[in-house]
Design a protein around this motif. Structure first.
Motif, PDB file in Angstrom:
ATOM      1  N   SER A   1       9.293  -0.455  -3.233  1.00 40.02           N
ATOM      2  CA  SER A   1      11.541   0.264  -2.706  1.00 40.02           C
ATOM      3  C   SER A   1      11.558   1.488  -4.371  1.00 40.02           C
ATOM      4  CB  SER A   1      11.960  -0.986  -2.761  1.00 40.02           C
ATOM      5  OG  SER A   1      12.201  -1.460  -3.362  1.00 40.02           O
TER       6      SER A   1
ATOM      7  N   TYR B   1       3.431  -1.627   3.492  1.00 37.67           N
ATOM      8  CA  TYR B   1       3.404  -0.608   2.804  1.00 37.67           C
ATOM      9  C   TYR B   1       2.645   0.282   3.296  1.00 37.67           C
ATOM     10  CZ  TYR B   1       7.838  -1.821   0.282  1.00 37.67           C
ATOM     11  OH  TYR B   1       9.377  -2.533   0.157  1.00 37.67           O
TER      12      TYR B   1
ATOM     13  N   SER C   1      14.847  -2.820  -8.448  1.00 34.34           N
ATOM     14  CA  SER C   1      14.811  -2.583  -7.214  1.00 34.34           C
ATOM     15  C   SER C   1      14.130  -4.711  -6.637  1.00 34.34           C
ATOM     16  CB  SER C   1      13.932  -1.884  -7.824  1.00 34.34           C
ATOM     17  OG  SER C   1      14.516  -0.678  -7.622  1.00 34.34           O
TER      18      SER C   1
ATOM     19  N   GLN D   1      10.310   4.583  -3.603  1.00 34.46           N
ATOM     20  CA  GLN D   1      10.710   5.728  -2.505  1.00 34.46           C
ATOM     21  C   GLN D   1      12.076   6.694  -2.622  1.00 34.46           C
ATOM     22  OE1 GLN D   1      11.951   3.201   0.499  1.00 34.46           O
ATOM     23  NE2 GLN D   1      11.367   4.121   2.394  1.00 34.46           N
TER      24      GLN D   1
ATOM     25  N   ARG E   1       7.644   1.955   5.036  1.00 33.28           N
ATOM     26  CA  ARG E   1       7.012  -0.110   5.488  1.00 33.28           C
ATOM     27  C   ARG E   1       7.403  -0.541   6.792  1.00 33.28           C
ATOM     28  NH1 ARG E   1      10.379  -4.631   1.708  1.00 33.28           N
ATOM     29  NH2 ARG E   1       8.646  -6.130   2.045  1.00 33.28           N
TER      30      ARG E   1
ATOM     31  N   SER F   1       3.133  -4.545  -4.443  1.00 34.56           N
ATOM     32  CA  SER F   1       4.381  -5.308  -3.755  1.00 34.56           C
ATOM     33  C   SER F   1       5.035  -6.121  -4.188  1.00 34.56           C
ATOM     34  CB  SER F   1       4.248  -4.518  -2.541  1.00 34.56           C
ATOM     35  OG  SER F   1       3.746  -6.172  -1.640  1.00 34.56           O
TER      36      SER F   1
END
Length: 375
Positions: free
Chosen positions: A273, A292, A268, A276, A286, A316
């Motif tokens: 992400s 985010y 990923s 999600q 986002r 992140s």
């Protein structure tokens, strides 16, 4: 109190007085005879002339007179003064103990070297996350060979320090670090006093106390009874969870994602992400700036990196290949927060590949809290 206990306390004060007359280190202990549950109060004063010694480290080593067990504490010594308190735990055996105060001419800071350092690098940032949820950001400009030293730091318990190359989001730094106060040292001042916990009758302890001397290089060995345990073979992520989850993070009903044997997290782009669409009720959005917003049915979500609270942007930045486990706690399902929590754990110990080309996230040990428990 038994006659021997009175004699032992008299011996303690005699030894202390000799130390006070021959050293620049002065320690006053409120009581030398205590019981379980009592608090050991002491004041330390170190006389120095060189201003460079205004911030150094006080190490405190407690050892039973038989020299079979040892406990270590350390405190920042600011302007020559420290006055911490230690609560005597209920599991501490009654007996006679030596307490040795050692002055280390170092203060907490981190030295490191970046492997294959590129001299064109614009420098590195570091983020220090502490247990009391404070965070500190700093900048370092390493030497041409990649060596660097952080400024001096003060924090209690443990902290996590994360290094990142300026201008890069996904990090590939490989760093080896060492804490100055964890290094071998020669004390510049040392003083031993003695304590009695509970009622003590062993007359042999008098002779042991008279001849006691702390050996910093002595290796202590303990033999444990052999135990045979039969169990079901667990997955690596379950073993990781048992080893590295602590406190409120051990409880509740989280959804767990495996980054040790599974590869979906590593494939990923970033942690959010990956999440999600995988967790019912978790809303991951986002904005145009790439930041985010994480909500749980319009409620806030707390994010933790190795059990230190961080903001969404910091989380992140973690390289997904370095993630061992993700625990997602729905609101009011237990865990560290009623809001709902995302706990990210990075690979370490036996779960971290020595062949990895990245190492930039470390847990470091700070000073003992001013009020701690001897256990």
């Amino acid at each position: 109190m038994h006659k021997f206990s009175l004699f032992f306390i008299s011996l303690m004060f005699t030894i202390s007085a000799i130390a006070f007359n021959t050293d620049s280190l002065f320690v006053t202990i409120e009581k030398h005879a205590l019981n379980k549950g009592d608090t050991l109060f002491f004041d330390c004063n170190f006389k120095y002339e060189n201003p460079s010694k205004s911030r150094i480290t006080l190490n405190v080593v407690i050892e039973n007179i038989e020299k079979t067990k040892q406990w270590k504490f350390r405190y920042p010594l600011i302007n020559g003064n420290a006055n911490p308190s230690i609560v005597i735990g209920n599991d501490i055996p009654e007996g006679n103990y030596a307490i040795t105060f050692l002055i280390q001419n170092d203060f907490l800071s981190i030295k490191g070297i970046i492997k294959d350092y590129n001299v064109k690098t614009k420098g590195i940032n570091y983020l220090l996350l502490t247990k009391d949820k404070d965070s500190y950001i700093g900048f370092l400009n390493p030497e041409l060979a990649g060596y660097f030293t952080t400024p001096r730091m003060i924090f209690e318990d443990t902290a996590r320090i994360i290094f990142s190359e300026v201008g890069k989001k996904y990090q590939s730094l490989y760093i080896d670090i060492k804490s100055y106060i964890d290094s071998t040292y020669k004390p510049i001042a040392q003083l031993t006093q003695f304590l009695t916990i509970g009622e003590v009758k062993k007359e042999k302890d008098t002779l042991l106390a008279e001849n006691y001397k702390l050996d910093l290089n002595e290796k202590k060995q303990f033999t444990l009874n052999q135990v045979t345990v039969k169990s079901v073979v667990k997955k690596k992520v379950e073993l990781f969870d048992e080893a590295y989850s602590s406190g409120l993070f051990k409880f509740g009903f989280p959804q767990i994602f495996d980054g040790i044997e599974g590869n979906q997290i590593g494939y990923s782009m970033d942690i959010f992400s990956f999440l999600q669409g995988r967790v019912a009720g978790l809303q991951v959005k986002r904005n145009s700036m790439g930041n985010y917003s994480i909500k749980w049915r319009d409620g806030n979500v707390d994010v933790y990196l190795d059990e230190f609270k961080v903001d969404n942007e910091m989380a992140s930045y973690v390289n997904t290949n370095d993630i061992a486990m993700i625990k997602v706690f729905p609101p009011f399902s237990g865990g560290p927060s009623n809001n709902g929590s995302i706990a990210i754990y990075t690979k370490r110990g036996a779960y971290y590949s020595e062949n990895s080309n990245r190492k930039y996230n470390f847990e470091i040990v700070g000073y003992t809290p001013e009020l701690s428990t001897w256990k």
